[in-house]
Scaffold this active site. Structure first.
Site, PDB file in Angstrom:
ATOM      1  N   ARG A   1      47.964  41.817  65.667  1.00 50.21           N
ATOM      2  CA  ARG A   1      46.789  41.941  64.804  1.00 50.21           C
ATOM      3  C   ARG A   1      45.695  40.987  65.279  1.00 50.21           C
ATOM      4  NH1 ARG A   1      48.384  41.520  58.611  1.00 50.21           N
ATOM      5  NH2 ARG A   1      46.235  42.242  58.364  1.00 50.21           N
TER       6      ARG A   1
ATOM      7  N   CYS B   1      44.779  34.180  57.184  1.00 46.53           N
ATOM      8  CA  CYS B   1      45.687  35.290  57.488  1.00 46.53           C
ATOM      9  C   CYS B   1      44.965  36.573  57.130  1.00 46.53           C
ATOM     10  CB  CYS B   1      47.014  35.124  56.742  1.00 46.53           C
ATOM     11  SG  CYS B   1      46.829  34.992  54.952  1.00 46.53           S
TER      12      CYS B   1
END
Length: 279
Positions: A176, A234
């Site tokens: 990611r 995050c």
């Protein structure tokens, strides 16, 4: 405001054996949760540590999703009401746990410290480390008196994250970060300048945190240095709290959280996005 010690000088983690010795003298919160479900309350009802009450990450530890992110920090009013309902008191230690990795429990640990509770610890390894006995009955809970006063731990907003004067750790999966895939948010990639440090690498196969020396080496390899600024983000601010917990275990206290994280960053298309394996 000054930082509130998260565990009254004992460190942020508690082992199962130690918890057994103090069970009944702490407020125990079960924070089992996983993105996409099933709801953690189902696991709680199948069996929880004696005396534990269920803390819902979505309802108790977050405001509704918005441009601020998928899991914005709860308002002081929401958080205070939830903690009082769960029996949290200002002068009673709190222990939080989840299934095993502490990814969700770390959110409760961080939030309680941020809002001013002086004594919070995370059960290292969660229910898996606890083993048995478990119970299925809901405990009787006397309402608590916790007063939520925000600001006891440092945070940054999107502007602060974009100009962070230190090491900004991206706690998401490496793919990611690199922008190869994005299963949740509308844009893939990372904040320019951020360093990849997946929070899943903070724990071993048993869900317990790596020992402090190994964690310290891991973060030093990412550029973290004693006394220098370090922050974390995050996808939505949940697992970044786990990164901050791991940093504290490693001897790097006071890390800064970007609560909105990637879900807030990409809400504004004008913000830059980096891809690839480097900052």
């Amino acid at each position: 405001m000054g930082e509130v010690p998260g565990s009254a000088g004992r460190g942020p983690l508690i082992e199962a054996g130690e918890l057994r010795d103090v069970l009944g003298t702490v407020r125990l919160l079960d924070v089992r949760w996983q993105l996409g479900g099933p709801p953690g309350i189902e696991d709680y009802r199948k069996g929880h540590i004696p005396g534990a009450v269920f803390c819902d990450l979505q309802a108790d530890l977050s405001d509704p999703a918005s441009a601020e992110g998928r899991h914005p920090l709860p308002s002081p009013e929401r958080f205070q009401a939830a903690m009082r309902r769960l029996g949290v008191r200002n002068d009673v230690p709190v222990v939080v746990y989840d299934g095993e990795t502490s990814m969700a429990a770390a959110r409760a640990w961080w939030a309680l410290r941020y809002f001013g509770h002086p004594d919070v610890r995370v059960l290292n390894g969660g229910v898996r480390a606890w083993g048995s006995p478990l119970e299925t009955d809901d405990p009787e809970v006397e309402p608590g008196d916790f007063t939520a006063v925000p600001g006891h731990l440092p945070t940054v907003d999107a502007a602060g994250a974009g100009s962070f004067a230190g090491v900004l750790l991206d706690a998401r999966a490496a793919e990611r970060y690199r922008g190869e895939t994005e299963p949740i948010d509308p844009v893939a990639g990372h904040i320019p300048g951020a360093v990849s440090a997946p929070t899943t690498e903070n724990v071993g196969p048993d869900g317990r945190f790596l020992d402090p020396a190994r964690l310290r080496g891991r973060f030093e390899a990412a550029g973290v240095r004693p006394g220098a600024p370090v922050g974390a983000y995050c996808g939505s601010g949940v697992t970044a709290a786990h990164e901050i917990l791991a940093l504290e275990v490693a001897g790097f206290p006071g890390a800064v959280l970007y609560p909105g994280s990637w879900s807030n960053w990409v809400a504004d298309p004008a913000r830059p996005v980096a891809t690839g394996p480097t900052p």
